[in-house]
Design a protein around this motif. Structure first.
Motif, PDB file in Angstrom:
ATOM      1  N   LYS A 191      79.357 -58.207  46.311  1.00  0.00           N
ATOM      2  CA  LYS A 191      78.458 -57.949  45.195  1.00  0.00           C
ATOM      3  C   LYS A 191      77.131 -57.374  45.679  1.00  0.00           C
ATOM      4  CE  LYS A 191      80.354 -61.697  42.371  1.00  0.00           C
ATOM      5  NZ  LYS A 191      80.061 -62.983  41.694  1.00  0.00           N
ATOM      6  N   PHE A 192      76.508 -56.598  44.805  1.00  0.00           N
ATOM      7  CA  PHE A 192      75.188 -56.032  45.053  1.00  0.00           C
ATOM      8  C   PHE A 192      74.229 -57.145  45.457  1.00  0.00           C
ATOM      9  CE2 PHE A 192      71.084 -54.282  43.760  1.00  0.00           C
ATOM     10  CZ  PHE A 192      71.191 -52.947  44.140  1.00  0.00           C
ATOM     11  N   PRO A 193      73.403 -56.936  46.493  1.00  0.00           N
ATOM     12  CA  PRO A 193      72.527 -58.018  46.989  1.00  0.00           C
ATOM     13  C   PRO A 193      71.495 -58.442  45.954  1.00  0.00           C
ATOM     14  CG  PRO A 193      71.971 -55.932  48.027  1.00  0.00           C
ATOM     15  CD  PRO A 193      73.243 -55.696  47.259  1.00  0.00           C
ATOM     16  N   ILE A 194      71.400 -59.745  45.745  1.00  0.00           N
ATOM     17  CA  ILE A 194      70.450 -60.286  44.783  1.00  0.00           C
ATOM     18  C   ILE A 194      69.466 -61.192  45.505  1.00  0.00           C
ATOM     19  CG2 ILE A 194      72.069 -60.151  42.855  1.00  0.00           C
ATOM     20  CD1 ILE A 194      72.640 -63.111  43.227  1.00  0.00           C
ATOM     21  N   GLY A 195      68.384 -61.496  44.812  1.00  0.00           N
ATOM     22  CA  GLY A 195      67.327 -62.304  45.421  1.00  0.00           C
ATOM     23  C   GLY A 195      67.542 -63.787  45.198  1.00  0.00           C
ATOM     24  N   GLU A 196      66.536 -64.552  45.559  1.00  0.00           N
ATOM     25  CA  GLU A 196      66.647 -66.007  45.490  1.00  0.00           C
ATOM     26  C   GLU A 196      66.672 -66.517  44.062  1.00  0.00           C
ATOM     27  OE1 GLU A 196      62.863 -68.058  46.627  1.00  0.00           O
ATOM     28  OE2 GLU A 196      62.330 -66.058  47.324  1.00  0.00           O
ATOM     29  N   TYR A 197      66.256 -65.665  43.093  1.00  0.00           N
ATOM     30  CA  TYR A 197      66.285 -66.077  41.695  1.00  0.00           C
ATOM     31  C   TYR A 197      67.512 -65.525  40.966  1.00  0.00           C
ATOM     32  CZ  TYR A 197      61.440 -67.161  42.769  1.00  0.00           C
ATOM     33  OH  TYR A 197      60.305 -67.659  43.347  1.00  0.00           O
ATOM     34  N   GLU A 198      68.536 -65.168  41.747  1.00  0.00           N
ATOM     35  CA  GLU A 198      69.779 -64.637  41.195  1.00  0.00           C
ATOM     36  C   GLU A 198      69.540 -63.361  40.381  1.00  0.00           C
ATOM     37  OE1 GLU A 198      72.893 -65.913  41.910  1.00  0.00           O
ATOM     38  OE2 GLU A 198      71.671 -67.001  43.346  1.00  0.00           O
ATOM     39  N   THR A 199      68.521 -62.617  40.755  1.00  0.00           N
ATOM     40  CA  THR A 199      68.194 -61.353  40.103  1.00  0.00           C
ATOM     41  C   THR A 199      67.986 -60.306  41.179  1.00  0.00           C
ATOM     42  OG1 THR A 199      67.058 -62.561  38.349  1.00  0.00           O
ATOM     43  CG2 THR A 199      66.632 -60.203  38.494  1.00  0.00           C
ATOM     44  N   ALA A 200      68.439 -59.105  40.906  1.00  0.00           N
ATOM     45  CA  ALA A 200      68.279 -58.031  41.884  1.00  0.00           C
ATOM     46  C   ALA A 200      66.948 -57.325  41.663  1.00  0.00           C
ATOM     47  CB  ALA A 200      69.436 -57.041  41.761  1.00  0.00           C
ATOM     48  N   PRO A 201      66.019 -57.405  42.604  1.00  0.00           N
ATOM     49  CA  PRO A 201      64.734 -56.719  42.435  1.00  0.00           C
ATOM     50  C   PRO A 201      64.914 -55.208  42.436  1.00  0.00           C
ATOM     51  CG  PRO A 201      64.650 -58.363  44.202  1.00  0.00           C
ATOM     52  CD  PRO A 201      66.085 -58.149  43.856  1.00  0.00           C
TER      53      PRO A 201
ATOM     54  N   ARG B 127      74.180 -62.495  51.950  1.00  0.00           N
ATOM     55  CA  ARG B 127      73.880 -61.473  50.949  1.00  0.00           C
ATOM     56  C   ARG B 127      74.423 -60.113  51.356  1.00  0.00           C
ATOM     57  NH1 ARG B 127      67.554 -62.219  50.493  1.00  0.00           N
ATOM     58  NH2 ARG B 127      67.693 -60.279  49.289  1.00  0.00           N
ATOM     59  N   ILE B 128      74.281 -59.760  52.629  1.00  0.00           N
ATOM     60  CA  ILE B 128      74.701 -58.419  53.040  1.00  0.00           C
ATOM     61  C   ILE B 128      76.210 -58.322  53.243  1.00  0.00           C
ATOM     62  CG2 ILE B 128      72.458 -58.003  54.121  1.00  0.00           C
ATOM     63  CD1 ILE B 128      73.842 -58.273  56.847  1.00  0.00           C
ATOM     64  N   GLN B 129      76.882 -59.465  53.429  1.00  0.00           N
ATOM     65  CA  GLN B 129      78.323 -59.452  53.633  1.00  0.00           C
ATOM     66  C   GLN B 129      79.107 -59.596  52.331  1.00  0.00           C
ATOM     67  OE1 GLN B 129      78.908 -62.593  56.477  1.00  0.00           O
ATOM     68  NE2 GLN B 129      77.914 -61.473  58.145  1.00  0.00           N
TER      69      GLN B 129
END
Length: 407
Positions: free
Chosen positions: A333-343, A328-330
């Motif tokens: 794209k903007f980091p997203i969560g496990e539900y493919e949504t960015a909190p 996620r950090i590499q």
């Protein structure tokens, strides 16, 4: 009639095409309110009746046509502010209602500085929050106009530090001096006093009041030169995702040398006390700003020598843990969560609409502004999201290959 299913496109667009709500406000609400206000106290009873009538009318229009909410929320906030001004006994009550409408208006119009200024007017009990909304009003994508507006807003703060010995007071007066008088002994004294009080404030029990975010947002606004001839040029730069840079950009940024020094001195303190949860949101938005500046090389050249890069690196290294999502950090794209949504984090809403943050968030990130994209009920969960966001920003900055490295 304009919202009946059988109405033609011309009729449906009538209100918007002819700016009927703006005209209604200007001639049918604002002008009578001002006439009544200027005739106080004799017109008090009539003014209260008129405010009640207007509020109920706007409420009915809002229920009938929710598509007009972006305009009506601000108008409801304005009308309630008149009620707050004349109803001294319930002033706090009406201020709360007015703020409620303005916050809803800001969610629908995040780029509009005028609404942020209205929120600043209502922020009586929290000096840092008031300064935050005031400075944000002048660095929004659609900033509030008027140097005189800034000067009037700052005038009552000039002698405040002599009355109360508090961290917030020293900070707001320092910004007042920074904007009106520039550098000098008084600015240095206020800055030193503020810096000595800030660590104790950071170490308070975990708080949701977002003071550290307010502080860094105000500092970023000062670096951009809000309220000065420098700002339009800086705003134009940040309206683009990146620029190749010219010598003129660097010289413009360097005109705010005192603001730059203050900003990164405070960031150094936040980094030094990053083990306390209150510091992290302020560090997060600082990293987001540095990432955006990285795309404008000539502007970064005026900041880079002042940025505490070693402390930034130490902070980022401290965030790694057994549950760090390296993929996620590499990712670009903007980091997203496990539900493919960015909190969404609380500070996201505070920097939303500022000219420098335009390209930070993905499209539709704020589509649901009624709450978080993913519910973040646990403080630990929020900290995990924020930690990954900071690490992602660190990796993206490192990709420029100039200030920090990642391997």
């Amino acid at each position: 009639m304009s919202r009946m299913p059988s109405a033609s496109a011309v009729i449906r667009d009538f209100l918007r095409n002819y700016e009927m709500l703006d005209r209604m406000w200007r001639y049918g609400i604002y002008s009578p309110l001002e006439i009544l206000r200027q005739s106080l106290p004799g017109s008090l009873v009539h003014m209260l009746h008129f405010i009640d009538h207007v509020s109920s009318t706007l409420d009915r229009i809002l229920v009938f046509d929710p598509a007009l909410e972006a305009i009506l929320y601000e108008q409801l906030g304005d009308v309630t502010r008149y009620r707050m001004a004349v109803d001294r006994q319930d002033r706090r009550h009406w201020a709360g209602i007015s703020g409620y409408w303005y916050r809803k208006a800001a969610d629908r119009n995040p780029n509009t500085g005028r609404i942020q200024h209205s929120l600043a007017v209502l922020s009586h009990s929290d000096a840092l929050q008031k300064l935050f909304y005031l400075t944000k009003a002048f660095v929004c994508v659609q900033p509030l106009d008027g140097r005189r507006t800034i000067e009037i807003s700052f005038n009552h703060w000039n002698g405040l530090a002599l009355q109360r010995d508090s961290m917030a007071t020293h900070f707001v007066v320092a910004h007042s001096v920074l904007l009106t008088d520039g550098s000098g002994e008084r600015l240095n004294t206020l800055t030193n006093d503020f810096m000595s009080l800030l660590p104790m404030h950071i170490q308070r029990p975990s708080s949701r009041n977002q003071h550290e975010v307010y502080i860094m947002s105000c500092n970023i606004a000062s670096v951009l030169g809000y309220g000065t001839p420098v700002y339009p040029h800086m705003a134009d730069l940040f309206s683009k995702k990146q620029s190749s840079g010219t010598a003129n950009e660097s010289s413009s940024a360097m005109e705010k040398e005192d603001a730059i020094r203050l900003t990164f001195q405070i960031l150094s303190v936040l980094l030094r006390y990053s083990s306390f949860p209150n510091a992290i949101p302020g560090i997060h938005i600082s990293l987001a700003f540095l990432w955006r500046v990285s795309f404008h090389r000539s502007v970064m050249e005026s900041l880079e020598a002042t940025v505490p890069w070693q402390a930034v690196t130490g902070f980022l290294n401290s965030l790694f843990s057994h549950n760090t999502g390296f993929s996620r950090i590499q990712d670009e794209k903007f980091p997203i969560g496990e539900y493919e949504t960015a909190p969404q984090l609380p500070e996201d809403f505070l920097i939303w609409g500022q000219v420098w943050s335009q390209f930070y968030y993905p499209n539709n990130f704020f589509k649901d502004t009624s709450g978080y994209g993913i519910s973040i009920d646990e403080m630990d969960s929020e900290e995990v999201v924020r930690r990954h966001r900071c690490l992602w920003l660190g990796v993206q900055i490192a990709k420029f290959g100039r200030w920090i490295t990642y391997s």
